[in-house]
Scaffold this motif. Structure first.
Motif, PDB file in Angstrom:
ATOM      1  N   HIS A  45       1.474  -1.350 -14.548  1.00 49.16           N
ATOM      2  CA  HIS A  45       0.764  -0.946 -15.765  1.00 49.16           C
ATOM      3  C   HIS A  45      -0.642  -1.512 -15.634  1.00 49.16           C
ATOM      4  CE1 HIS A  45      -0.230  -0.119 -19.901  1.00 49.16           C
ATOM      5  NE2 HIS A  45      -0.530  -1.384 -20.078  1.00 49.16           N
ATOM      6  N   LEU A  46      -1.642  -0.623 -15.595  1.00 45.85           N
ATOM      7  CA  LEU A  46      -3.027  -1.074 -15.513  1.00 45.85           C
ATOM      8  C   LEU A  46      -3.502  -1.480 -16.899  1.00 45.85           C
ATOM      9  CD1 LEU A  46      -4.425   1.622 -13.064  1.00 45.85           C
ATOM     10  CD2 LEU A  46      -3.602  -0.684 -12.540  1.00 45.85           C
ATOM     11  N   LEU A  47      -4.194  -2.612 -16.974  1.00 43.03           N
ATOM     12  CA  LEU A  47      -4.585  -3.166 -18.275  1.00 43.03           C
ATOM     13  C   LEU A  47      -5.822  -2.509 -18.860  1.00 43.03           C
ATOM     14  CD1 LEU A  47      -3.992  -6.927 -17.421  1.00 43.03           C
ATOM     15  CD2 LEU A  47      -2.438  -5.360 -18.604  1.00 43.03           C
ATOM     16  N   VAL A  48      -6.664  -1.880 -18.033  1.00 43.54           N
ATOM     17  CA  VAL A  48      -7.937  -1.355 -18.538  1.00 43.54           C
ATOM     18  C   VAL A  48      -8.190   0.110 -18.182  1.00 43.54           C
ATOM     19  CG1 VAL A  48      -9.046  -3.615 -18.606  1.00 43.54           C
ATOM     20  CG2 VAL A  48      -9.195  -2.246 -16.533  1.00 43.54           C
ATOM     21  N   ALA A  49      -7.246   0.777 -17.560  1.00 47.97           N
ATOM     22  CA  ALA A  49      -7.464   2.174 -17.172  1.00 47.97           C
ATOM     23  C   ALA A  49      -6.150   2.933 -17.249  1.00 47.97           C
ATOM     24  CB  ALA A  49      -8.023   2.247 -15.752  1.00 47.97           C
ATOM     25  N   SER A  50      -6.266   4.194 -17.599  1.00 48.25           N
ATOM     26  CA  SER A  50      -5.080   5.049 -17.613  1.00 48.25           C
ATOM     27  C   SER A  50      -5.523   6.480 -17.357  1.00 48.25           C
ATOM     28  CB  SER A  50      -4.383   4.952 -18.975  1.00 48.25           C
ATOM     29  OG  SER A  50      -3.268   5.796 -18.985  1.00 48.25           O
ATOM     30  N   GLN A  51      -5.122   7.002 -16.205  1.00 49.80           N
ATOM     31  CA  GLN A  51      -5.408   8.400 -15.905  1.00 49.80           C
ATOM     32  C   GLN A  51      -4.426   8.862 -14.843  1.00 49.80           C
ATOM     33  OE1 GLN A  51      -9.474   7.374 -14.552  1.00 49.80           O
ATOM     34  NE2 GLN A  51      -9.056   8.739 -12.847  1.00 49.80           N
ATOM     35  N   ASP A  52      -4.500  10.123 -14.501  1.00 49.04           N
ATOM     36  CA  ASP A  52      -3.596  10.703 -13.509  1.00 49.04           C
ATOM     37  C   ASP A  52      -4.162  10.470 -12.112  1.00 49.04           C
ATOM     38  OD1 ASP A  52      -2.021  12.212 -11.866  1.00 49.04           O
ATOM     39  OD2 ASP A  52      -2.252  14.064 -12.994  1.00 49.04           O
ATOM     40  N   TRP A  53      -3.491   9.625 -11.338  1.00 47.29           N
ATOM     41  CA  TRP A  53      -3.909   9.327  -9.971  1.00 47.29           C
ATOM     42  C   TRP A  53      -2.868   9.770  -8.949  1.00 47.29           C
ATOM     43  CZ3 TRP A  53      -5.521   4.592 -12.836  1.00 47.29           C
ATOM     44  CH2 TRP A  53      -6.910   4.509 -12.949  1.00 47.29           C
ATOM     45  N   TYR A  54      -1.973  10.664  -9.304  1.00 45.78           N
ATOM     46  CA  TYR A  54      -0.926  11.083  -8.375  1.00 45.78           C
ATOM     47  C   TYR A  54      -1.532  11.519  -7.041  1.00 45.78           C
ATOM     48  CZ  TYR A  54       2.259  11.103 -12.350  1.00 45.78           C
ATOM     49  OH  TYR A  54       3.019  10.737 -13.443  1.00 45.78           O
ATOM     50  N   GLY A  55      -0.936  11.051  -5.953  1.00 45.68           N
ATOM     51  CA  GLY A  55      -1.388  11.407  -4.619  1.00 45.68           C
ATOM     52  C   GLY A  55      -2.485  10.520  -4.057  1.00 45.68           C
ATOM     53  N   GLN A  56      -3.095   9.677  -4.895  1.00 51.50           N
ATOM     54  CA  GLN A  56      -4.150   8.782  -4.430  1.00 51.50           C
ATOM     55  C   GLN A  56      -3.554   7.605  -3.661  1.00 51.50           C
ATOM     56  OE1 GLN A  56      -7.544   9.237  -4.868  1.00 51.50           O
ATOM     57  NE2 GLN A  56      -6.941  11.218  -5.692  1.00 51.50           N
ATOM     58  N   GLN A  57      -4.276   7.149  -2.644  1.00 55.26           N
ATOM     59  CA  GLN A  57      -3.885   5.954  -1.905  1.00 55.26           C
ATOM     60  C   GLN A  57      -4.232   4.732  -2.760  1.00 55.26           C
ATOM     61  OE1 GLN A  57      -2.219   6.040   0.930  1.00 55.26           O
ATOM     62  NE2 GLN A  57      -2.158   3.850   1.270  1.00 55.26           N
ATOM     63  N   VAL A  58      -3.340   3.738  -2.772  1.00 55.65           N
ATOM     64  CA  VAL A  58      -3.539   2.560  -3.605  1.00 55.65           C
ATOM     65  C   VAL A  58      -3.139   1.315  -2.816  1.00 55.65           C
ATOM     66  CG1 VAL A  58      -1.249   2.750  -4.651  1.00 55.65           C
ATOM     67  CG2 VAL A  58      -3.001   1.531  -5.858  1.00 55.65           C
ATOM     68  N   GLU A  72       0.833  -1.194   0.000  1.00 54.86           N
ATOM     69  CA  GLU A  72       0.000   0.000   0.000  1.00 54.86           C
ATOM     70  C   GLU A  72       0.869   1.246   0.000  1.00 54.86           C
ATOM     71  OE1 GLU A  72      -3.931  -1.391   2.382  1.00 54.86           O
ATOM     72  OE2 GLU A  72      -2.188  -0.933   3.635  1.00 54.86           O
ATOM     73  N   GLY A  73       0.329   2.308  -0.570  1.00 49.23           N
ATOM     74  CA  GLY A  73       1.048   3.569  -0.574  1.00 49.23           C
ATOM     75  C   GLY A  73       0.349   4.603  -1.425  1.00 49.23           C
ATOM     76  N   LYS A  74       0.926   5.787  -1.471  1.00 47.28           N
ATOM     77  CA  LYS A  74       0.392   6.857  -2.317  1.00 47.28           C
ATOM     78  C   LYS A  74       1.090   6.828  -3.663  1.00 47.28           C
ATOM     79  CE  LYS A  74      -1.501  10.029   0.913  1.00 47.28           C
ATOM     80  NZ  LYS A  74      -1.771  11.394   1.231  1.00 47.28           N
TER      81      LYS A  74
END
Length: 122
Positions: free
Chosen positions: A72-85, A5-7
């Protein structure tokens, strides 16, 4: 299975330049070198889950001397900088390799993505 987990933070944009943009987080200290590799993964961002392929460990081809956890996400690509994952690395697909040139690295990534899409039924 490994859970990390992380940002999401900006990387060096190498994946994007290769045609495979990635989301990057810092590798936790408890990750050991025996766990380094290429993984099929599920990534949770904002209560949605995306299939992906994750590189965990040193960046050998670019000889940067750093380690990454980039997906590398297989079905999505957008700017998620700063989001927790949360990244769940399901299983190691292969070990990390150093390729003699970018063309061969890109070819291997294409094969990896094709195998991951097949695994996830995409």
């Amino acid at each position: 299975m490994i859970k990390i987990e992380g940002k999401i933070k900006p990387g060096k944009q190498q994946g994007r330049r290769l045609g495979f943009p990635t989301i990057n987080i810092v590798i936790p200290k408890q990750i050991k070198s025996e766990q380094w590799g290429i993984y099929f993964s599920l990534v949770r961002i904002n209560d949605r889950v995306y299939p992906g392929i994750t590189h965990l460990g040193p960046v050998k081809t670019f000889s940067l001397g750093r380690k990454t956890c980039e997906t590398h996400l297989l079905v999505a690509s957008q700017d998620w900088y700063g989001q927790q994952v949360t990244k769940r690395l399901l299983f190691k697909f292969r070990d990390i390799e150093k390729f003699p040139n970018i063309k061969l690295l890109r070819k291997q990534i294409r094969r990896d993505v094709k195998a991951a899409k097949k695994f996830f039924g995409l």
